[in-house]
Design a protein around this motif. Structure first.
Motif, PDB file in Angstrom:
ATOM      1  N   ALA A  12      -5.847  16.302   3.311  1.00  0.00           N
ATOM      2  CA  ALA A  12      -5.555  15.212   2.383  1.00  0.00           C
ATOM      3  C   ALA A  12      -4.700  13.954   2.660  1.00  0.00           C
ATOM      4  CB  ALA A  12      -4.971  15.938   1.111  1.00  0.00           C
ATOM      5  N   SER A  13      -3.792  14.305   3.892  1.00  0.00           N
ATOM      6  CA  SER A  13      -2.938  13.231   3.872  1.00  0.00           C
ATOM      7  C   SER A  13      -3.921  12.262   4.896  1.00  0.00           C
ATOM      8  CB  SER A  13      -1.821  13.795   4.794  1.00  0.00           C
ATOM      9  OG  SER A  13      -2.046  14.442   6.079  1.00  0.00           O
ATOM     10  N   VAL A  14      -4.797  12.687   5.810  1.00  0.00           N
ATOM     11  CA  VAL A  14      -5.349  11.880   6.712  1.00  0.00           C
ATOM     12  C   VAL A  14      -6.534  10.965   5.937  1.00  0.00           C
ATOM     13  CG1 VAL A  14      -7.384  11.923   8.235  1.00  0.00           C
ATOM     14  CG2 VAL A  14      -5.084  13.279   8.812  1.00  0.00           C
ATOM     15  N   ALA A  15      -7.038  11.768   4.803  1.00  0.00           N
ATOM     16  CA  ALA A  15      -8.137  10.953   3.794  1.00  0.00           C
ATOM     17  C   ALA A  15      -7.141   9.842   3.035  1.00  0.00           C
ATOM     18  CB  ALA A  15      -8.747  11.954   3.163  1.00  0.00           C
ATOM     19  N   ALA A  16      -6.035  10.152   2.760  1.00  0.00           N
ATOM     20  CA  ALA A  16      -5.272   9.001   1.982  1.00  0.00           C
ATOM     21  C   ALA A  16      -4.786   8.007   2.925  1.00  0.00           C
ATOM     22  CB  ALA A  16      -4.024   9.746   1.485  1.00  0.00           C
ATOM     23  N   ALA A  17      -4.530   8.389   4.158  1.00  0.00           N
ATOM     24  CA  ALA A  17      -4.494   7.447   5.123  1.00  0.00           C
ATOM     25  C   ALA A  17      -5.307   6.343   5.296  1.00  0.00           C
ATOM     26  CB  ALA A  17      -3.821   7.881   6.317  1.00  0.00           C
ATOM     27  N   GLY A  22      -8.656   1.253   3.871  1.00  0.00           N
ATOM     28  CA  GLY A  22     -10.072   0.988   3.522  1.00  0.00           C
ATOM     29  C   GLY A  22     -10.993   1.303   4.290  1.00  0.00           C
ATOM     30  N   LEU A  23     -11.109   2.477   5.050  1.00  0.00           N
ATOM     31  CA  LEU A  23     -11.853   2.713   6.196  1.00  0.00           C
ATOM     32  C   LEU A  23     -12.778   3.921   5.735  1.00  0.00           C
ATOM     33  CD1 LEU A  23      -9.629   3.043   9.178  1.00  0.00           C
ATOM     34  CD2 LEU A  23     -11.273   1.263   8.669  1.00  0.00           C
ATOM     35  N   LEU A  24     -12.462   4.262   4.230  1.00  0.00           N
ATOM     36  CA  LEU A  24     -13.551   5.378   3.737  1.00  0.00           C
ATOM     37  C   LEU A  24     -14.673   4.708   2.986  1.00  0.00           C
ATOM     38  CD1 LEU A  24     -11.113   8.048   1.952  1.00  0.00           C
ATOM     39  CD2 LEU A  24     -12.487   8.212   4.266  1.00  0.00           C
ATOM     40  N   PRO A  25     -15.827   5.389   3.011  1.00  0.00           N
ATOM     41  CA  PRO A  25     -17.030   4.867   2.538  1.00  0.00           C
ATOM     42  C   PRO A  25     -16.865   4.572   0.970  1.00  0.00           C
ATOM     43  CG  PRO A  25     -17.682   6.924   3.127  1.00  0.00           C
ATOM     44  CD  PRO A  25     -16.218   6.684   3.811  1.00  0.00           C
TER      45      PRO A  25
END
Length: 152
Positions: A12-17, A22-25
């Motif tokens: 979750a912390s990696v996904a938040a970072a 702006g690197l998530l699809p």
């Protein structure tokens, strides 16, 4: 040993970072012309798209069944051998909205599409190709529908 709870917390912390950077699809958002999809005839459609009136051409081909048993799912396709095609469209003449599908293509993509359209009744179906220099060319095919797809 890492527990499942610790792994989820780190994920979750990696996904938040990644989201913060702006690197998530993100969800794809299709651009479409409302006036084009609401056009009732070919002239209005071409005017809404800012194109010239189309001319018939042997370089554009349309595929589809001669008789479609179910108008809710009629397989049709369009292709062309013309160089520099920027857009392919499928039009169903007697549908409430004539424009059934519009595909923007680049030079890296072969201008050959196929999809399924809904047809309310037997009608002419057009495959329209728009080139980079503004030429608009089409091919037509009559498809007979035995069971209408628009509630008929």
């Amino acid at each position: 040993m890492q527990t499942r709870r610790e792994m989820l917390s780190r994920s979750a912390s990696v996904a938040a970072a990644l989201a913060g950077l702006g690197l998530l699809p993100q969800a794809a958002q299709a651009a479409w012309s409302q006036a084009a999809f609401e056009a009732k005839n070919m002239g209005d459609l071409m005017k809404a798209l800012g194109s010239a009136n189309p001319t018939e051409s042997k370089d554009v081909t349309i595929t589809g069944p001669d008789i479609a048993e179910n108008g809710a799912v009629v397989p049709v396709g369009a292709s062309t051998t013309l160089p520099g095609v920027k857009r392919l469209m499928l039009l169903v003449e007697k549908n409430p909205n004539m424009l059934a599908a519009m595909f923007d293509v680049t030079d890296a993509v072969e201008p050959n599409i196929s999809t399924r359209v809904k047809m309310g009744q037997s009608s002419n179906v057009f495959a329209v190709a728009v080139t980079a220099d503004g030429k608009v060319l089409y091919a037509a095919k009559e498809i007979k529908v035995t069971l209408g797809g628009c509630g008929g």
